[in-house]
Design a protein around this motif. Structure first.
Motif, PDB file in Angstrom:
ATOM      1  N   GLU A  21       0.851  -0.882  -0.450  1.00  0.00           N
ATOM      2  CA  GLU A  21      -0.481   0.088  -0.259  1.00  0.00           C
ATOM      3  C   GLU A  21       0.594   1.128   0.311  1.00  0.00           C
ATOM      4  O   GLU A  21       0.474   2.727  -0.035  1.00  0.00           O
ATOM      5  CB  GLU A  21      -0.847  -0.075   1.431  1.00  0.00           C
ATOM      6  CG  GLU A  21      -2.071  -1.165   1.375  1.00  0.00           C
ATOM      7  CD  GLU A  21      -2.680  -0.652   2.323  1.00  0.00           C
ATOM      8  OE1 GLU A  21      -2.586   0.029   3.635  1.00  0.00           O
ATOM      9  OE2 GLU A  21      -3.739  -1.988   2.255  1.00  0.00           O
ATOM     10  N   GLY A  22       2.073   1.362   0.012  1.00  0.00           N
ATOM     11  CA  GLY A  22       2.972   2.329   0.116  1.00  0.00           C
ATOM     12  C   GLY A  22       2.919   2.614  -1.115  1.00  0.00           C
ATOM     13  O   GLY A  22       3.057   1.810  -1.990  1.00  0.00           O
ATOM     14  N   ARG A  23       3.549   4.053  -1.013  1.00  0.00           N
ATOM     15  CA  ARG A  23       3.777   4.794  -2.547  1.00  0.00           C
ATOM     16  C   ARG A  23       5.202   4.727  -2.716  1.00  0.00           C
ATOM     17  O   ARG A  23       6.241   5.201  -1.826  1.00  0.00           O
ATOM     18  CB  ARG A  23       3.294   6.617  -2.354  1.00  0.00           C
ATOM     19  CG  ARG A  23       1.279   6.038  -2.058  1.00  0.00           C
ATOM     20  CD  ARG A  23       0.864   7.259  -2.355  1.00  0.00           C
ATOM     21  NE  ARG A  23      -0.135   6.584  -1.791  1.00  0.00           N
ATOM     22  CZ  ARG A  23      -1.646   8.273  -2.272  1.00  0.00           C
ATOM     23  NH1 ARG A  23      -1.022   9.241  -2.384  1.00  0.00           N
ATOM     24  NH2 ARG A  23      -3.005   7.925  -1.830  1.00  0.00           N
ATOM     25  N   ILE A  24       5.604   4.991  -3.324  1.00  0.00           N
ATOM     26  CA  ILE A  24       7.049   5.001  -3.802  1.00  0.00           C
ATOM     27  C   ILE A  24       7.671   6.208  -5.477  1.00  0.00           C
ATOM     28  O   ILE A  24       6.930   5.751  -6.232  1.00  0.00           O
ATOM     29  CB  ILE A  24       7.682   3.270  -3.950  1.00  0.00           C
ATOM     30  CG1 ILE A  24       8.087   3.045  -2.607  1.00  0.00           C
ATOM     31  CG2 ILE A  24       9.581   3.999  -4.969  1.00  0.00           C
ATOM     32  CD1 ILE A  24       8.377   1.478  -3.701  1.00  0.00           C
ATOM     33  N   ARG A  25       7.744   7.298  -4.955  1.00  0.00           N
ATOM     34  CA  ARG A  25       8.465   7.715  -5.997  1.00  0.00           C
ATOM     35  C   ARG A  25      10.310   7.766  -5.626  1.00  0.00           C
ATOM     36  O   ARG A  25      11.061   7.664  -5.277  1.00  0.00           O
ATOM     37  CB  ARG A  25       7.878   9.120  -6.241  1.00  0.00           C
ATOM     38  CG  ARG A  25       7.883   9.892  -5.023  1.00  0.00           C
ATOM     39  CD  ARG A  25       7.820  10.602  -4.881  1.00  0.00           C
ATOM     40  NE  ARG A  25       6.380  11.323  -4.232  1.00  0.00           N
ATOM     41  CZ  ARG A  25       5.549  12.442  -3.630  1.00  0.00           C
ATOM     42  NH1 ARG A  25       5.915  13.514  -3.220  1.00  0.00           N
ATOM     43  NH2 ARG A  25       4.372  11.963  -3.299  1.00  0.00           N
ATOM     44  N   VAL A  26      10.591   8.205  -7.686  1.00  0.00           N
ATOM     45  CA  VAL A  26      12.492   7.514  -7.690  1.00  0.00           C
ATOM     46  C   VAL A  26      12.943   9.201  -8.544  1.00  0.00           C
ATOM     47  O   VAL A  26      11.789   9.609  -9.313  1.00  0.00           O
ATOM     48  CB  VAL A  26      12.739   6.705  -8.194  1.00  0.00           C
ATOM     49  CG1 VAL A  26      12.531   5.463  -7.839  1.00  0.00           C
ATOM     50  CG2 VAL A  26      12.209   6.544  -9.972  1.00  0.00           C
ATOM     51  N   ASP A  27      13.471  10.032  -7.452  1.00  0.00           N
ATOM     52  CA  ASP A  27      14.514  10.748  -8.046  1.00  0.00           C
ATOM     53  C   ASP A  27      15.643  10.952  -8.632  1.00  0.00           C
ATOM     54  O   ASP A  27      16.649  10.092  -7.948  1.00  0.00           O
ATOM     55  CB  ASP A  27      14.020  11.783  -6.624  1.00  0.00           C
ATOM     56  CG  ASP A  27      14.827  13.203  -7.692  1.00  0.00           C
ATOM     57  OD1 ASP A  27      14.882  13.660  -8.920  1.00  0.00           O
ATOM     58  OD2 ASP A  27      14.770  13.819  -6.892  1.00  0.00           O
ATOM     59  N   ALA A  28      15.950  10.907  -9.768  1.00  0.00           N
ATOM     60  CA  ALA A  28      17.186  10.587 -11.447  1.00  0.00           C
ATOM     61  C   ALA A  28      18.420  11.798 -11.048  1.00  0.00           C
ATOM     62  O   ALA A  28      19.148  12.264 -11.795  1.00  0.00           O
ATOM     63  CB  ALA A  28      17.128  10.043 -12.279  1.00  0.00           C
ATOM     64  N   ASN A  29      17.632  12.763 -10.249  1.00  0.00           N
ATOM     65  CA  ASN A  29      18.252  14.436 -10.792  1.00  0.00           C
ATOM     66  C   ASN A  29      18.665  14.650 -11.905  1.00  0.00           C
ATOM     67  O   ASN A  29      19.804  14.693 -12.279  1.00  0.00           O
ATOM     68  CB  ASN A  29      19.309  14.426  -9.822  1.00  0.00           C
ATOM     69  CG  ASN A  29      18.772  14.633  -8.533  1.00  0.00           C
ATOM     70  OD1 ASN A  29      18.819  14.061  -7.377  1.00  0.00           O
ATOM     71  ND2 ASN A  29      18.315  15.756  -7.820  1.00  0.00           N
ATOM     72  N   GLY A  30      18.127  14.240 -13.030  1.00  0.00           N
ATOM     73  CA  GLY A  30      18.689  14.062 -14.683  1.00  0.00           C
ATOM     74  C   GLY A  30      19.801  13.117 -14.822  1.00  0.00           C
ATOM     75  O   GLY A  30      20.675  14.457 -15.851  1.00  0.00           O
ATOM     76  N   GLY A  31      19.534  12.494 -13.953  1.00  0.00           N
ATOM     77  CA  GLY A  31      21.130  11.304 -13.928  1.00  0.00           C
ATOM     78  C   GLY A  31      21.471  11.307 -15.180  1.00  0.00           C
ATOM     79  O   GLY A  31      22.129  10.489 -15.064  1.00  0.00           O
ATOM     80  N   TRP A  32      19.910  10.289 -15.701  1.00  0.00           N
ATOM     81  CA  TRP A  32      19.978   9.532 -16.993  1.00  0.00           C
ATOM     82  C   TRP A  32      20.409  10.501 -18.334  1.00  0.00           C
ATOM     83  O   TRP A  32      19.498  11.071 -18.217  1.00  0.00           O
ATOM     84  CB  TRP A  32      19.471   8.106 -17.282  1.00  0.00           C
ATOM     85  CG  TRP A  32      19.113   7.503 -15.752  1.00  0.00           C
ATOM     86  CD1 TRP A  32      19.685   6.713 -15.583  1.00  0.00           C
ATOM     87  CD2 TRP A  32      17.910   7.416 -15.070  1.00  0.00           C
ATOM     88  NE1 TRP A  32      19.762   6.291 -14.466  1.00  0.00           N
ATOM     89  CE2 TRP A  32      18.445   6.702 -13.843  1.00  0.00           C
ATOM     90  CE3 TRP A  32      16.541   7.784 -14.947  1.00  0.00           C
ATOM     91  CZ2 TRP A  32      17.325   5.822 -12.896  1.00  0.00           C
ATOM     92  CZ3 TRP A  32      15.617   6.974 -13.990  1.00  0.00           C
ATOM     93  CH2 TRP A  32      15.873   6.347 -13.248  1.00  0.00           C
TER      94      TRP A  32
END
Length: 331
Positions: free
Chosen positions: A131-142
């Motif tokens: 039920e948890g929510r996950i967001r990822v942050d690449a900081n423009g790294g790709w």
């Protein structure tokens, strides 16, 4: 705009240690001022030039010298922030964010592999449950191809969105087009707060939502204007501020008409020390909307040395001149 002398009269420069290395730093430096409306913060990262830092000073002045817009809520739901740590450290990080149902996970670090990112996100999913929510942050790294590959690899963990997978607006538009069928929204952060034209990402159709921060956007009033013009949903976030700066962000979030996402304003939990005995750390997954007055004893305890203080005060003088010049040009 208050005169420079008025700013410097109450300026206090602090260096706060972090619990875990974050954004390549172990200590967060900030300057606090007291204005007619209360205490406020100026804390652009040290590598930012005077022009970029001028928006941060404008925000500090806005919050300390101008009345804030009406608050529509008295608490703001926030997410946990998971730095680029080993999977074994994830549970300890999440434990610092009491009651948070959402976690933002840092990925695409310079010395991190995709396999390490996947392992970290997997550990977060296991800790939060289905039920948890996950967001990822690449900081423009790709780049675009790397982002496409990474999003496919991370998709099984049911991502809420991917934040700034690529650096440029054009790349964001391309990766959004390539992955649209997957139903994972693309969020823009640096393409808003570090752009000459913060509206460009929305006009290009390069993002599904925006991450907005009060300091880099020039303050609460300017940020609200931007939000209203884009028409996109937003996540109000912070830049690893002290609780004084987080209070500014919380007031922005409290003034946004529709707040559909948990906000990135729980980062006081990443600090090993703060400027107040009652920091704005998450309680039951949210933080209060209130002004923060720093404690004199903590300001003294975490004050930087005189040489470093002089560096910051000189910087404020230069940035104040940039703002004054811009104001004169408008007139």
């Amino acid at each position: 705009m208050p005169p420079l002398a008025e700013l410097l009269a109450t300026a206090r420069v602090v260096a706060l240690p972090l619990v875990t290395r974050f954004r390549g730093i172990d200590v967060r430096e900030a300057v606090l001022f007291e204005g007619p409306e209360g205490w406020t913060e100026f804390s652009p990262f040290v590598e930012y030039d005077d022009h970029e830092a001028s928006a941060w000073l404008a925000a500090a002045i806005d919050y300390g010298w101008n009345a804030s817009p009406p608050a529509l809520r008295d608490r703001v739901p926030v997410n946990a922030t998971v730095p680029a740590v080993d999977p074994d450290s994830v549970a300890a990080v999440l434990a610092r964010f009491a009651g948070c149902r959402t976690a933002k996970v840092k990925v695409a670090g310079g010395d991190e592999t995709l396999a390490q990112d996947v392992a970290r996100v997997r550990a977060v999913r296991e800790a939060l449950g289905p039920e948890g929510r996950i967001r990822v942050d690449a900081n423009g790294g790709w780049n675009v191809d790397e982002a496409e590959h990474a999003i496919h690899a991370l998709a099984p963990f049911d991502l809420e969105y991917v934040e700034q997978p690529c650096a440029s607006v054009e790349e964001l538009a391309e990766i959004r087009r390539r992955t649209k069928y997957m139903g994972i929204p693309i969020a823009a952060d640096e393409s808003v707060r570090r752009a000459d034209d913060p509206l460009a990402v929305a006009e290009a159709g390069a993002a599904d939502l925006l991450v907005v921060k009060a300091q880099p956007l020039g303050g609460i009033h300017r940020a609200l204007e931007l939000i209203g013009r884009t028409g996109l949903p937003v996540v109000v976030s912070s830049a690893l501020d002290t609780s004084v700066g987080l209070a500014m962000g919380a007031r922005l979030a409290a003034s946004v008409p529709e707040l559909d996402y948990d906000c990135g304003l729980g980062t006081a939990s990443l600090l090993a020390a703060d400027v107040t005995q009652t920091p704005l750390v998450p309680e039951d997954g949210s933080i209060a909307v209130r002004r923060v007055r720093p404690d004199a004893e903590l300001l003294d305890r975490y004050a930087v040395d005189p040489e470093r203080t002089e560096w910051w005060l000189e910087r404020i003088g230069r940035v104040h001149a940039v703002l004054a010049e811009a104001a004169t040009a408008i007139e």
